[in-house]
Write a protein that holds these residues in place. Structure first.
Motif, mmCIF file in Angstrom:
data_model
loop_
_atom_site.group_PDB
_atom_site.id
_atom_site.type_symbol
_atom_site.label_atom_id
_atom_site.label_comp_id
_atom_site.label_asym_id
_atom_site.label_seq_id
_atom_site.Cartn_x
_atom_site.Cartn_y
_atom_site.Cartn_z
ATOM 1 N N GLY A 170 38.607 37.575 35.905
ATOM 2 C CA GLY A 170 39.846 38.224 35.523
ATOM 3 C C GLY A 170 40.759 38.455 36.707
ATOM 4 O O GLY A 170 41.989 38.431 36.578
ATOM 5 N N GLU A 171 40.187 38.666 37.880
ATOM 6 C CA GLU A 171 40.994 38.856 39.081
ATOM 7 C C GLU A 171 41.748 37.574 39.437
ATOM 8 O O GLU A 171 42.902 37.627 39.856
ATOM 9 N N TRP A 172 41.099 36.438 39.279
ATOM 10 C CA TRP A 172 41.727 35.152 39.601
ATOM 11 C C TRP A 172 42.985 34.938 38.779
ATOM 12 O O TRP A 172 44.014 34.485 39.290
ATOM 13 N N ILE A 173 42.932 35.300 37.512
ATOM 14 C CA ILE A 173 44.050 34.998 36.619
ATOM 15 C C ILE A 173 45.248 35.913 36.857
ATOM 16 O O ILE A 173 46.371 35.592 36.462
ATOM 17 N N LYS A 174 45.040 37.024 37.557
ATOM 18 C CA LYS A 174 46.145 37.956 37.808
ATOM 19 C C LYS A 174 47.251 37.344 38.643
ATOM 20 O O LYS A 174 48.398 37.806 38.606
ATOM 21 N N GLN A 175 46.927 36.302 39.417
ATOM 22 C CA GLN A 175 47.948 35.679 40.264
ATOM 23 C C GLN A 175 49.078 35.067 39.452
ATOM 24 O O GLN A 175 50.175 34.843 39.974
ATOM 25 N N PHE A 176 48.821 34.784 38.173
ATOM 26 C CA PHE A 176 49.821 34.144 37.335
ATOM 27 C C PHE A 176 50.721 35.138 36.608
ATOM 28 O O PHE A 176 51.497 34.750 35.731
#
Length: 206
Positions: A26-32
């Motif tokens: 979930g942390e990875w997707i926050k960049q978008f």
């Protein structure tokens, strides 16, 4: 679903694509850019993440399950196929989408400073909506060809910093995701140089 599995097996072994991951955090997707379409407001699950290049742009493809509160059982899950292009420069947060892809999410497509989404004039195309933090940018960038490409691809797309995020409904084979990414590059090619900074330097599409 067998088409999706077959596609995953094929492309994860393709030397032109690399860095396949079965899932991401979930942390990875926050960049978008959360909150924002097509992501859920409660939880987001990604699968089959594949990285490579499409028409010269670094591209990330994945399947998304976006979860929001609501429905009979307390939560509702929407499935999407997503393509993300990394751009050479940041552009104002902006979104254009086929209406049916965003109405069901029951949330604004961008942070509050963007204002409410606007319906584009009706015509021989699906109902479309747009939203931007920069009305002047949107007026120059969202032309009739851009709207037509978006409608023909039955997609939504959103600009966040130096990312362009596009999505179509349901889990699709990678071939469809690559087609989605190619439609996104067509949209970018329609942006005039005044709103596509990298075009000023090279005089042509990336």
């Amino acid at each position: 679903m067998w088409q999706v599995r077959k596609s995953v097996r094929t492309y994860r072994q393709d030397p032109e694509w690399h860095h396949y991951r079965k899932t991401e955090s979930g942390e990875w997707i926050k960049q978008f850019g959360l909150p924002g379409h097509p992501f859920g407001t409660l939880r987001n699950h990604t699968r089959n993440v594949l990285e490579g290049r499409v028409q010269g742009y670094p591209a990330t493809l994945f399947h998304l399950a976006g979860v929001r509160k609501g429905g009979r059982y307390g939560t509702v899950v929407h499935m999407y196929s997503v393509a993300v292009l990394t751009l050479p420069a940041s552009l104002p947060d902006t979104s254009v989408s086929v209406g049916t892809l965003v109405y069901r999410l029951r949330e604004e497509p961008l942070p509050p400073q963007a204002g409410p989404p606007l319906h584009l004039p009706s015509g021989p195309k699906p109902r479309m909506v747009k939203c931007s933090v920069d009305p002047a940018f949107a007026q120059r960038a969202i032309t009739e060809p851009v709207v037509r490409i978006t409608a023909n691809a039955a997609m939504g797309w959103r600009l966040h910093k130096n990312y362009m995020i596009g999505w179509i409904k349901e889990r699709k084979p990678y071939e469809r995701l690559i087609g989605l990414a190619e439609s996104m590059t067509e949209v970018l090619a329609e942006f005039p140089p005044s709103v596509r900074p990298w075009a000023v330097h090279d005089g042509q599409r990336v």
